[in-house]
Write a protein that holds these residues in place. Structure first.
Motif, PDB file in Angstrom:
ATOM      1  N   TRP A  73      37.809  35.587  47.540  1.00 18.71           N
ATOM      2  CA  TRP A  73      37.402  35.758  46.148  1.00 18.71           C
ATOM      3  C   TRP A  73      38.520  36.345  45.299  1.00 18.71           C
ATOM      4  CZ3 TRP A  73      32.704  33.952  44.492  1.00 18.71           C
ATOM      5  CH2 TRP A  73      31.806  33.568  45.498  1.00 18.71           C
ATOM      6  N   TYR A  74      38.481  36.057  44.015  1.00 22.13           N
ATOM      7  CA  TYR A  74      39.496  36.530  43.076  1.00 22.13           C
ATOM      8  C   TYR A  74      39.599  38.055  43.128  1.00 22.13           C
ATOM      9  CZ  TYR A  74      41.951  37.190  38.631  1.00 22.13           C
ATOM     10  OH  TYR A  74      42.870  37.565  37.668  1.00 22.13           O
ATOM     11  N   LYS A  75      40.829  38.527  43.230  1.00 25.69           N
ATOM     12  CA  LYS A  75      41.136  39.959  43.309  1.00 25.69           C
ATOM     13  C   LYS A  75      40.475  40.659  44.490  1.00 25.69           C
ATOM     14  CE  LYS A  75      42.436  40.775  38.501  1.00 25.69           C
ATOM     15  NZ  LYS A  75      42.379  41.693  37.348  1.00 25.69           N
ATOM     16  N   GLY A  76      40.076  39.858  45.503  1.00 25.07           N
ATOM     17  CA  GLY A  76      39.535  40.436  46.719  1.00 25.07           C
ATOM     18  C   GLY A  76      38.236  41.184  46.530  1.00 25.07           C
ATOM     19  N   GLN A  77      37.379  40.672  45.653  1.00 31.53           N
ATOM     20  CA  GLN A  77      36.113  41.354  45.423  1.00 31.53           C
ATOM     21  C   GLN A  77      35.051  40.401  44.901  1.00 31.53           C
ATOM     22  OE1 GLN A  77      37.971  43.659  41.841  1.00 31.53           O
ATOM     23  NE2 GLN A  77      35.787  43.645  41.438  1.00 31.53           N
ATOM     24  N   HIS A  78      33.813  40.808  45.002  1.00 28.46           N
ATOM     25  CA  HIS A  78      32.708  40.133  44.337  1.00 28.46           C
ATOM     26  C   HIS A  78      32.552  40.754  42.953  1.00 28.46           C
ATOM     27  CE1 HIS A  78      30.744  39.083  48.469  1.00 28.46           C
ATOM     28  NE2 HIS A  78      31.663  38.207  48.124  1.00 28.46           N
ATOM     29  N   PHE A  79      32.250  39.926  41.977  1.00 25.37           N
ATOM     30  CA  PHE A  79      32.083  40.414  40.611  1.00 25.37           C
ATOM     31  C   PHE A  79      30.610  40.368  40.205  1.00 25.37           C
ATOM     32  CE2 PHE A  79      36.545  39.271  40.633  1.00 25.37           C
ATOM     33  CZ  PHE A  79      37.116  40.318  39.923  1.00 25.37           C
ATOM     34  N   TYR A  80      30.168  41.448  39.602  1.00 25.15           N
ATOM     35  CA  TYR A  80      28.804  41.541  39.095  1.00 25.15           C
ATOM     36  C   TYR A  80      28.855  41.879  37.605  1.00 25.15           C
ATOM     37  CZ  TYR A  80      27.112  41.548  43.899  1.00 25.15           C
ATOM     38  OH  TYR A  80      26.819  41.195  45.192  1.00 25.15           O
ATOM     39  N   VAL A  81      27.878  41.381  36.868  1.00 30.21           N
ATOM     40  CA  VAL A  81      27.837  41.574  35.417  1.00 30.21           C
ATOM     41  C   VAL A  81      27.015  42.801  35.040  1.00 30.21           C
ATOM     42  CG1 VAL A  81      27.305  40.416  33.221  1.00 30.21           C
ATOM     43  CG2 VAL A  81      28.143  39.087  35.145  1.00 30.21           C
ATOM     44  N   ASP A  82      26.223  43.324  35.973  1.00 32.57           N
ATOM     45  CA  ASP A  82      25.388  44.489  35.664  1.00 32.57           C
ATOM     46  C   ASP A  82      26.109  45.776  36.042  1.00 32.57           C
ATOM     47  OD1 ASP A  82      24.071  45.439  38.563  1.00 32.57           O
ATOM     48  OD2 ASP A  82      24.657  43.341  38.469  1.00 32.57           O
ATOM     49  N   PRO A  83      25.787  46.888  35.378  1.00 37.07           N
ATOM     50  CA  PRO A  83      26.480  48.162  35.632  1.00 37.07           C
ATOM     51  C   PRO A  83      26.392  48.653  37.076  1.00 37.07           C
ATOM     52  CG  PRO A  83      25.238  48.284  33.584  1.00 37.07           C
ATOM     53  CD  PRO A  83      24.853  46.997  34.248  1.00 37.07           C
ATOM     54  N   ASP A  84      25.299  48.358  37.765  1.00 37.71           N
ATOM     55  CA  ASP A  84      25.150  48.801  39.152  1.00 37.71           C
ATOM     56  C   ASP A  84      25.912  47.928  40.140  1.00 37.71           C
ATOM     57  OD1 ASP A  84      23.503  50.932  38.468  1.00 37.71           O
ATOM     58  OD2 ASP A  84      21.690  49.703  38.585  1.00 37.71           O
ATOM     59  N   LYS A  85      26.427  46.785  39.660  1.00 42.95           N
ATOM     60  CA  LYS A  85      27.163  45.822  40.493  1.00 42.95           C
ATOM     61  C   LYS A  85      26.343  45.407  41.718  1.00 42.95           C
ATOM     62  CE  LYS A  85      31.655  47.588  38.985  1.00 42.95           C
ATOM     63  NZ  LYS A  85      31.774  46.551  37.968  1.00 42.95           N
ATOM     64  N   ARG A  86      25.106  45.010  41.446  1.00 45.46           N
ATOM     65  CA  ARG A  86      24.204  44.641  42.539  1.00 45.46           C
ATOM     66  C   ARG A  86      23.287  43.467  42.224  1.00 45.46           C
ATOM     67  NH1 ARG A  86      23.168  47.846  46.666  1.00 45.46           N
ATOM     68  NH2 ARG A  86      20.917  47.526  46.694  1.00 45.46           N
ATOM     69  N   TYR A  87      23.072  43.164  40.973  1.00 47.88           N
ATOM     70  CA  TYR A  87      21.963  42.266  40.625  1.00 47.88           C
ATOM     71  C   TYR A  87      22.362  40.933  39.983  1.00 47.88           C
ATOM     72  CZ  TYR A  87      19.249  46.473  41.549  1.00 47.88           C
ATOM     73  OH  TYR A  87      18.705  47.578  42.154  1.00 47.88           O
ATOM     74  N   VAL A  88      23.446  40.891  39.254  1.00 48.46           N
ATOM     75  CA  VAL A  88      23.858  39.654  38.570  1.00 48.46           C
ATOM     76  C   VAL A  88      25.233  39.272  39.097  1.00 48.46           C
ATOM     77  CG1 VAL A  88      24.195  38.502  36.362  1.00 48.46           C
ATOM     78  CG2 VAL A  88      22.556  40.396  36.538  1.00 48.46           C
ATOM     79  N   PHE A  89      25.243  38.399  40.096  1.00 47.93           N
ATOM     80  CA  PHE A  89      26.478  38.000  40.774  1.00 47.93           C
ATOM     81  C   PHE A  89      27.154  36.894  39.962  1.00 47.93           C
ATOM     82  CE2 PHE A  89      28.686  37.829  44.978  1.00 47.93           C
ATOM     83  CZ  PHE A  89      29.557  36.791  44.693  1.00 47.93           C
TER      84      PHE A  89
END
Length: 372
Positions: free
Chosen positions: A133-149
């Protein structure tokens, strides 16, 4: 009847064997998930937004591979968000997966605890391997980085121009747009509008641009603001204005295909840096999903290289955040350049937490400058 049942059983076993053949032999969690998901037999998916609306063939690919029926519906975010919350108030749970934009999720679904945490569901080694994945991470759009992948993104397109009147090399910095020679020569969607907001917020948060740029742009440059972006793009294409800013790009791209002298983007990085934006390329899993295992399998599969490759072919207006997908099918303006270190605006906590406040401030700037 017995022969028919045996035939159906044979088909089911063939599908099961084929799907398991795709699973990593060293990933027993995936093999168990596939079996459990196939026992549920179906999954309910909402396709909401420009990219998801084009993904029906992707649903068929999932069905063929796993023998699980996808009941896919297409619809707007706000209306479906209200429907889902109304159903939940009376104890009905009808949706498993939401593919689409983040606004409804952030405003309606998350505050009402209607989404399940995605990290807990990811078991496919091809998906959990962050090096893919880009920059070696999963990206999330929500502040908790858990719900909107966020699985997709594209370089921000803020500036469109008439190619008979402007050369791309004339604009190498956003501060070039404050040059008096462009005074009265720009047409734009208002930067506080929904369609322009992500790009404008990213610029606002960029310390090399910031609030003062917007103040000067609004007060000094006599920008013509339009509500109809198609009209704005046509004015640039026809030479009434050399430059189109904020929200003009999509229509500018369509006009370019029709042969008009208009370019929808600046083809080189700006001096202040380049940023990635995300529109409707997100996956969300509903809490209390009626088909939880099928929903989990679908989520893992849609994030694989195979599925992401198909998404690029079907949509053509967004790149993937996976590094191992051939994105040559994506037009250059939507393609991530591996040589550029992008600012991922939608993953910035300030963007996630303060975007409403920033939009309100942009509205104040426009009003203070005399725009209605």
């Amino acid at each position: 009847m017995l022969k028919k049942m045996l035939a159906l059983s044979a088909v089911a076993m063939t599908v099961l064997a084929a799907s398991l053949a795709h699973a990593d032999d060293n990933a027993p969690a995936m093999r168990e998930l596939i079996k459990a998901a196939q026992a549920e037999r179906q999954v309910e998916v909402l396709l909401s937004g420009q990219v998801p609306a084009q993904l029906r063939p992707l649903m068929q690919q999932f069905e063929k591979r796993y023998g699980i029926r996808v009941n896919a519906q297409v619809g707007g975010g706000d209306q479906n968000g209200q429907r889902i919350l109304a159903e939940r108030r009376v104890g009905r749970y009808t949706l498993d997966i939401w593919l689409g934009g983040a606004n409804t999720a952030l405003v309606q679904l998350l505050p009402n605890k209607a989404l399940a945490p995605v990290p807990d569901l990811l078991v496919d080694p091809e998906v959990t391997d962050l090096s893919k994945w880009y920059k070696g991470q999963h990206f999330y759009v929500d502040p908790d980085k858990r719900y909107v992948f966020a699985f997709g993104a594209q370089p921000a397109q803020t500036i469109s121009f008439n190619t008979d009147m402007v050369k791309a090399d004339d604009i190498t910095s956003f501060h070039d747009l404050l040059d008096p020679k462009w005074k009265g020569k720009m047409v734009s969607w208002s930067p506080d509008s929904e369609g322009a907001g992500p790009n404008a917020i990213g610029m606002y948060l960029n310390p090399k641009i910031g609030e003062q740029w917007f103040v000067r742009w609004a007060r000094e440059m006599q920008v013509t603001i339009v509500n109809d972006v198609r009209q704005g793009a046509e004015w640039v294409a026809l030479g009434r204005f050399p430059l189109g800013i904020f929200g003009i790009a999509t229509q500018a791209g369509k006009l370019r295909k029709e042969g008009f002298p208009i370019q929808s983007y600046i083809p080189h990085p700006m001096a202040e840096g380049s940023m990635l934006t995300n529109s409707a390329t997100n996956v969300m899993v509903m809490d209390h999903a009626p088909h939880p295992k099928a929903a989990q399998l679908f989520t893992n599969w849609v994030l694989t290289r195979e599925a992401q490759q198909e998404i690029l072919k079907l949509s053509g207006v967004s790149d993937t955040l996976r590094n191992d997908v051939d994105d040559s099918v994506v037009p250059p303006q939507y393609r991530r350049d591996p040589k550029i270190d992008y600012y991922v605006v939608f993953a910035d906590p300030k963007y996630q937490v303060d975007q409403a406040k920033i939009i309100a401030r942009l509205r104040e700037i426009m009003v203070e400058a005399g725009y209605k």
